[in-house]
Design a protein around this motif. Structure first.
Motif, PDB file in Angstrom:
ATOM      1  N   LEU A   1       0.822  -1.164   0.067  1.00 31.00           N
ATOM      2  CA  LEU A   1       0.156  -0.184  -0.100  1.00 31.00           C
ATOM      3  C   LEU A   1       0.680   1.571  -0.053  1.00 31.00           C
ATOM      4  CD1 LEU A   1      -3.245  -0.793   2.625  1.00 31.00           C
ATOM      5  CD2 LEU A   1      -2.908  -0.229  -0.535  1.00 31.00           C
ATOM      6  N   VAL A   2       2.311   1.104   0.693  1.00 29.27           N
ATOM      7  CA  VAL A   2       2.677   2.086   0.357  1.00 29.27           C
ATOM      8  C   VAL A   2       2.885   3.214  -1.436  1.00 29.27           C
ATOM      9  CG1 VAL A   2       5.338   3.164   0.567  1.00 29.27           C
ATOM     10  CG2 VAL A   2       4.447   1.422   2.347  1.00 29.27           C
ATOM     11  N   PRO A   3       2.855   2.729  -2.371  1.00 28.60           N
ATOM     12  CA  PRO A   3       3.234   2.906  -3.461  1.00 28.60           C
ATOM     13  C   PRO A   3       1.185   3.974  -3.344  1.00 28.60           C
ATOM     14  CG  PRO A   3       3.589   1.196  -3.849  1.00 28.60           C
ATOM     15  CD  PRO A   3       3.251   1.116  -2.705  1.00 28.60           C
ATOM     16  N   PHE A   4       0.692   3.265  -2.551  1.00 31.04           N
ATOM     17  CA  PHE A   4      -0.825   3.951  -3.141  1.00 31.04           C
ATOM     18  C   PHE A   4      -1.116   5.505  -2.585  1.00 31.04           C
ATOM     19  CE2 PHE A   4      -1.601  -0.110  -4.650  1.00 31.04           C
ATOM     20  CZ  PHE A   4      -2.056   0.300  -5.927  1.00 31.04           C
ATOM     21  N   TRP A   5      -0.543   4.838  -0.525  1.00 31.23           N
ATOM     22  CA  TRP A   5      -0.308   6.437  -0.235  1.00 31.23           C
ATOM     23  C   TRP A   5       0.411   7.636  -0.490  1.00 31.23           C
ATOM     24  CZ3 TRP A   5       3.948   6.574   3.629  1.00 31.23           C
ATOM     25  CH2 TRP A   5       4.028   7.577   4.922  1.00 31.23           C
TER      26      TRP A   5
ATOM     27  N   ILE B   1      -9.464  11.420   2.538  1.00 32.75           N
ATOM     28  CA  ILE B   1     -10.117  10.807   3.555  1.00 32.75           C
ATOM     29  C   ILE B   1     -10.265  11.781   4.267  1.00 32.75           C
ATOM     30  CG2 ILE B   1     -12.208   9.172   3.952  1.00 32.75           C
ATOM     31  CD1 ILE B   1     -11.061   7.833   2.431  1.00 32.75           C
ATOM     32  N   LEU B   2     -10.864  12.468   4.930  1.00 33.25           N
ATOM     33  CA  LEU B   2     -10.424  13.687   6.353  1.00 33.25           C
ATOM     34  C   LEU B   2      -9.706  14.433   6.142  1.00 33.25           C
ATOM     35  CD1 LEU B   2     -12.134  10.765   8.748  1.00 33.25           C
ATOM     36  CD2 LEU B   2     -12.924  13.142   7.297  1.00 33.25           C
ATOM     37  N   GLY B   3      -8.626  14.442   5.230  1.00 31.73           N
ATOM     38  CA  GLY B   3      -7.846  15.590   5.334  1.00 31.73           C
ATOM     39  C   GLY B   3      -6.667  14.723   4.979  1.00 31.73           C
ATOM     40  N   VAL B   4      -6.047  13.419   5.053  1.00 30.19           N
ATOM     41  CA  VAL B   4      -5.251  12.362   4.718  1.00 30.19           C
ATOM     42  C   VAL B   4      -5.705  11.470   3.618  1.00 30.19           C
ATOM     43  CG1 VAL B   4      -4.578  12.650   7.144  1.00 30.19           C
ATOM     44  CG2 VAL B   4      -6.271  10.591   6.101  1.00 30.19           C
ATOM     45  N   SER B   5      -4.275  10.867   2.928  1.00 31.86           N
ATOM     46  CA  SER B   5      -4.209   9.942   2.030  1.00 31.86           C
ATOM     47  C   SER B   5      -5.285   8.000   2.586  1.00 31.86           C
ATOM     48  CB  SER B   5      -3.362   9.304   1.884  1.00 31.86           C
ATOM     49  OG  SER B   5      -3.261   7.844   1.131  1.00 31.86           O
ATOM     50  N   ARG B   6      -6.661   8.378   1.379  1.00 35.01           N
ATOM     51  CA  ARG B   6      -7.259   7.291   1.710  1.00 35.01           C
ATOM     52  C   ARG B   6      -6.814   6.042   2.089  1.00 35.01           C
ATOM     53  NH1 ARG B   6     -10.740   5.483  -3.936  1.00 35.01           N
ATOM     54  NH2 ARG B   6      -8.287   5.604  -4.908  1.00 35.01           N
ATOM     55  N   TRP B   7      -5.174   6.094   1.560  1.00 31.43           N
ATOM     56  CA  TRP B   7      -4.427   4.550   2.189  1.00 31.43           C
ATOM     57  C   TRP B   7      -3.965   4.184   3.541  1.00 31.43           C
ATOM     58  CZ3 TRP B   7      -6.712   1.074  -0.324  1.00 31.43           C
ATOM     59  CH2 TRP B   7      -7.125   1.516  -1.965  1.00 31.43           C
TER      60      TRP B   7
END
Length: 173
Positions: free
Chosen positions: A40-44, A51-57
């Motif tokens: 998930l690191v690349p998605f992050w 979502i709510l101000g942070v990456s959804r991942w």
């Protein structure tokens, strides 16, 4: 006077690879969860959706790491329980499967660009949250079972049993 430099049989279980991988299913699920966090690191890093101000991942990644560590830790803790091997095995399997279901809900919500916890915005989100809450309670009960089995273990020194039992029971809170 007793020689304090010798390693006792109970301390050898603390450091051995066999003790860490004692509950193989729980151990491998833990490693798989940690591997999912790495994936998930690349998605992050590169997904611009928040979502709510942070990456959804970010939330799924943190949960994958923490649940993976939890599974590996309880695999190691199961090495400290020599009695009731079937209860220990099945409790570990229940914990691992419950975490898998929990993580599907959390990652699925992130993929759908919504929150996973306390989301009652529509019937599907409410159902997912209810399922996740059910499995968290199953993990909670299973953790209590393993903590009690550690404390009731007669082949370990009393202070070790109390320390491991109370330390593992902290995860309940």
């Amino acid at each position: 006077m007793k020689n304090l430099n010798k390693t006792s049989p109970s301390s050898s279980v603390i450091y051995s690879w066999r003790s860490i991988t004692r509950h193989k299913f729980l151990f491998w699920v833990g490693l798989a969860l940690i591997a999912c966090a790495v994936l998930l690191v690349p998605f992050w890093l590169f997904d611009p959706i928040e979502i709510l101000g942070v990456s959804r991942w970010e939330k799924p990644m943190k949960f994958f790491i923490s649940t993976g560590i939890f599974c590996v830790t309880y695999s190691w803790l199961s090495a400290h329980i020599s009695r009731w091997p079937r209860i220990v095995y099945w409790t570990g399997v229940i914990i691992a499967i419950s975490f898998i279901i929990e993580m599907i809900g959390i990652a699925g919500a992130a993929a759908l660009e919504t929150t996973s916890h306390f989301n009652v915005s529509n019937p599907v989100s409410l159902a997912v949250w209810a399922i996740m809450a059910t499995f968290v309670n199953i993990i909670f009960a299973s953790t209590i079972v393993l903590s009690l089995l550690i404390v009731l273990e007669r082949q370990k020194p009393m202070l070790m049993r109390i320390g491991l039992g109370l330390g593992s029971s902290i995860t309940i809170y």
